[in-house]
Design a protein around this motif. Structure first.
Motif, short mmCIF file in Angstrom:
data_model
loop_
_atom_site.label_atom_id
_atom_site.label_comp_id
_atom_site.label_asym_id
_atom_site.label_seq_id
_atom_site.Cartn_x
_atom_site.Cartn_y
_atom_site.Cartn_z
N TYR A 26 -5.86 -2.87 -7.47
CA TYR A 26 -5.60 -1.67 -8.37
C TYR A 26 -4.21 -1.08 -7.97
O TYR A 26 -3.60 -0.22 -8.97
CB TYR A 26 -6.66 -0.66 -8.05
N GLY A 65 4.14 4.35 1.88
CA GLY A 65 4.99 3.01 1.11
C GLY A 65 4.20 2.58 -0.14
O GLY A 65 3.57 3.50 -0.71
N GLU A 67 4.00 -0.28 2.74
CA GLU A 67 3.07 -0.22 4.17
C GLU A 67 4.18 0.52 4.97
O GLU A 67 5.21 -0.40 5.41
CB GLU A 67 2.50 -1.28 4.43
N PRO A 68 4.24 1.65 5.44
CA PRO A 68 5.32 2.25 6.43
C PRO A 68 5.36 1.34 7.45
O PRO A 68 6.44 1.24 8.24
CB PRO A 68 4.77 3.61 6.37
N THR A 96 0.37 7.57 5.86
CA THR A 96 -0.64 7.06 5.06
C THR A 96 -0.44 5.59 5.50
O THR A 96 0.59 5.08 5.14
CB THR A 96 -0.79 7.37 3.79
N THR A 97 -1.32 4.83 5.85
CA THR A 97 -1.18 3.43 6.16
C THR A 97 -2.52 2.56 5.79
O THR A 97 -3.54 3.32 5.80
CB THR A 97 -0.94 3.36 7.73
N ASN A 98 -2.37 1.36 5.44
CA ASN A 98 -3.35 0.25 5.45
C ASN A 98 -4.19 0.08 6.96
O ASN A 98 -5.12 -0.62 6.68
CB ASN A 98 -3.04 -0.73 4.66
N SER A 120 -6.13 3.67 4.74
CA SER A 120 -6.69 3.42 3.49
C SER A 120 -7.91 2.52 3.61
O SER A 120 -7.52 1.41 4.40
CB SER A 120 -5.81 2.99 2.50
N VAL A 160 -10.46 4.41 -2.39
CA VAL A 160 -10.24 4.66 -4.03
C VAL A 160 -11.82 4.18 -4.47
O VAL A 160 -12.30 3.16 -4.14
CB VAL A 160 -9.30 3.65 -4.30
N ILE A 187 -10.90 8.73 -4.07
CA ILE A 187 -9.82 8.98 -4.70
C ILE A 187 -10.10 8.29 -6.09
O ILE A 187 -10.56 7.27 -6.08
CB ILE A 187 -8.48 8.47 -4.14
N ARG A 200 -7.65 -1.02 -15.90
CA ARG A 200 -8.02 0.23 -15.44
C ARG A 200 -9.42 0.85 -15.88
O ARG A 200 -9.90 1.34 -14.91
CB ARG A 200 -7.07 1.20 -16.07
N MET A 325 2.03 2.65 -7.58
CA MET A 325 1.91 3.90 -6.45
C MET A 325 2.75 3.26 -5.27
O MET A 325 3.15 4.16 -4.50
CB MET A 325 0.36 3.61 -6.18
N1 SAM Z 1 -0.03 1.05 2.43
C1 SAM Z 1 -0.59 2.30 2.68
C2 SAM Z 1 -1.93 2.52 2.40
O1 SAM Z 1 -2.45 1.66 2.21
O2 SAM Z 1 -2.32 3.62 2.57
C3 SAM Z 1 0.51 3.54 1.79
C4 SAM Z 1 0.83 3.27 0.52
S1 SAM Z 1 -0.70 3.08 -0.56
C5 SAM Z 1 0.26 3.25 -2.05
C6 SAM Z 1 -1.23 4.80 -0.59
C7 SAM Z 1 -2.56 5.08 -1.37
O3 SAM Z 1 -2.72 4.99 -2.51
C8 SAM Z 1 -3.82 4.07 -0.68
O4 SAM Z 1 -4.81 4.70 -0.42
C9 SAM Z 1 -4.13 3.44 -1.97
O5 SAM Z 1 -5.49 2.91 -2.09
C10 SAM Z 1 -3.82 4.51 -2.97
N2 SAM Z 1 -3.40 3.78 -4.33
C11 SAM Z 1 -2.78 2.77 -4.90
N3 SAM Z 1 -2.69 2.63 -6.05
C12 SAM Z 1 -3.60 3.55 -6.46
C13 SAM Z 1 -4.00 3.98 -7.73
N4 SAM Z 1 -3.56 3.27 -8.92
N5 SAM Z 1 -4.74 4.97 -7.88
C14 SAM Z 1 -5.22 5.70 -6.89
N6 SAM Z 1 -4.93 5.43 -5.61
C15 SAM Z 1 -4.01 4.52 -5.48
#
Ligand code: SAM
Length: 330
Positions: A26, A65, A67-68, A96-98, A120, A160, A187, A200, A325
């Motif tokens: 997504y 990021g 990914e920071p 915020t990190t994976n 996440s 998410v 989210i 979507r 994002m």
């Molecule tokens: N890599 C890190 C991570 O995974 O948390 C930080 C960046 S990531 C873009 C931050 C958050 O945005 C994650 O929780 C991700 O699931 C969420 N995310 C990414 N695309 C999205 C979207 N289209 N709608 C809602 N949340 C989204």
């Protein structure tokens, strides 16, 4: 910093890289092209911009990021910014990190002054995790979470909500977070960036619906707790942990928005869901003095829009904003 609608801007989120070691369906398409290095702010430049925001009144900094933790030498930025915690100019430095690199970095993050991390995680099922992230391994994330706990970091899981993918797992996630001592935030998926074949509309699950379903199994006590972010929080009575809901679609949260977002190229977005932006890289690179940078930040804040209007339905098949994002930083 006060915007035209009287909102205090006290929270800066910084995407320190557009690169990521996952390809969540997504969030990104599988064949993303990334920015050339010259366009990306150096760690020293990122420190300078963040410090300008702190000087102008930002109290909370979140690095994200991409990914920071995949950015080389990122710990030096955390250590550098930690000085603002020590001086009392900043209340919170977080990320915020994976979670994929968290095992290596958790202790050092704590040493730099980080107290809480958002990790996440959309599923507890290893196969499903691999399908969602395309490249991720759940064991690595679990190892990261164990290390975060051992380092004394408070953990919030970000999930998410994806229709037909993880909607049957929210009860398990709430119970698991309760057992692990984590908070959980769900989210709504936002229409950001072209993500290739995925639609979507197929992913979108309104949290109003989820909230009603969860109420049948859990006692959700409303709280007025605010983390400084956009979530509305409940306490799950059975676990004692917090459950946050972030609902940009079913209920937007713009009236209390205190945030702006910086990309790794120094572009400042005053709203997650609008295209308008300000270039901070030019004033940053033009002068050793911070005066042009401070002026550019003040001008940008004076243009912060009232809000966004994400819609996902059959009449709106295009993304609300073109960038992913991972560019703006979630
Ligand atoms: N890599 C890190 C991570 O995974 O948390 C930080 C960046 S990531 C873009 C931050 C958050 O945005 C994650 O929780 C991700 O699931 C969420 N995310 C990414 N695309 C999205 C979207 N289209 N709608 C809602 N949340 C989204």
């Amino acid at each position: 910093m006060i915007d035209p609608f009287g909102r205090h801007i006290s929270y800066l989120r910084v995407s320190v890289t557009d690169r990521c070691d996952f390809r969540c369906v997504y969030c990104m398409s599988e064949d993303m092209s990334f920015l050339p290095k010259a366009e990306v702010l150096t760690l020293e430049e990122l420190d300078r911009v963040c410090s300008a925001f702190v000087r102008l009144g930002v109290r909370k900094l979140r690095l994200t990021g991409g990914e920071p933790l995949v950015r080389r030498n990122i710990m030096s930025l955390f250590h550098g910014l930690g000085r603002h915690l020590t001086s009392g100019a900043l209340d919170e430095l977080t990320l915020t990190t994976n979670g994929s690199q968290l095992a290596r970095h958790a202790e050092e993050l704590a040493a730099a002054g980080v107290k809480r991390v958002n990790v996440s995680l959309d599923t507890l099922d290893a196969a499903k995790f691999h399908t969602i992230t395309r490249w991720g391994k759940i064991d690595q994330v679990m190892g990261g979470l164990t290390a975060a706990k051992a380092a004394g970091l408070a953990v919030k899981i970000n999930t998410v909500a994806l229709k037909g993918v993880n909607e049957d797992e929210f009860d398990d996630l709430i119970a698991w977070c309760g057992a692990e001592g984590f908070d959980l935030t769900l989210i709504e998926v936002m229409p950001m960036g072209d993500i290739g074949g995925e639609q979507r509309l197929d992913q979108y699950l309104p949290l109003s619906l989820v909230r009603a379903r969860l109420g049948q199994r859990w006692t959700l006590d409303e709280t007025d707790y605010r983390s400084g972010g956009p979530a509305r929080y409940y306490t799950v009575r059975e676990t004692g942990r917090r459950l946050g809901l972030i609902t940009p679609l079913t209920h937007n949260f713009c009236e209390s928005c205190n945030r702006v977002r910086l990309t790794c190229t120094g572009t400042l977005f005053m709203c997650l869901g609008q295209e308008d932006a300000a270039d901070l890289r030019a004033p940053l690179r033009a002068s050793e003095s911070d005066a042009p940078l401070d002026a550019a930040i003040a001008e940008a804040i004076s243009r912060k829009p009232k809000g966004h209007d994400f819609v996902i339905d059959r009449r709106h098949s295009q993304p609300a904003v073109k960038r992913h994002m991972s560019v703006t930083g979630g």
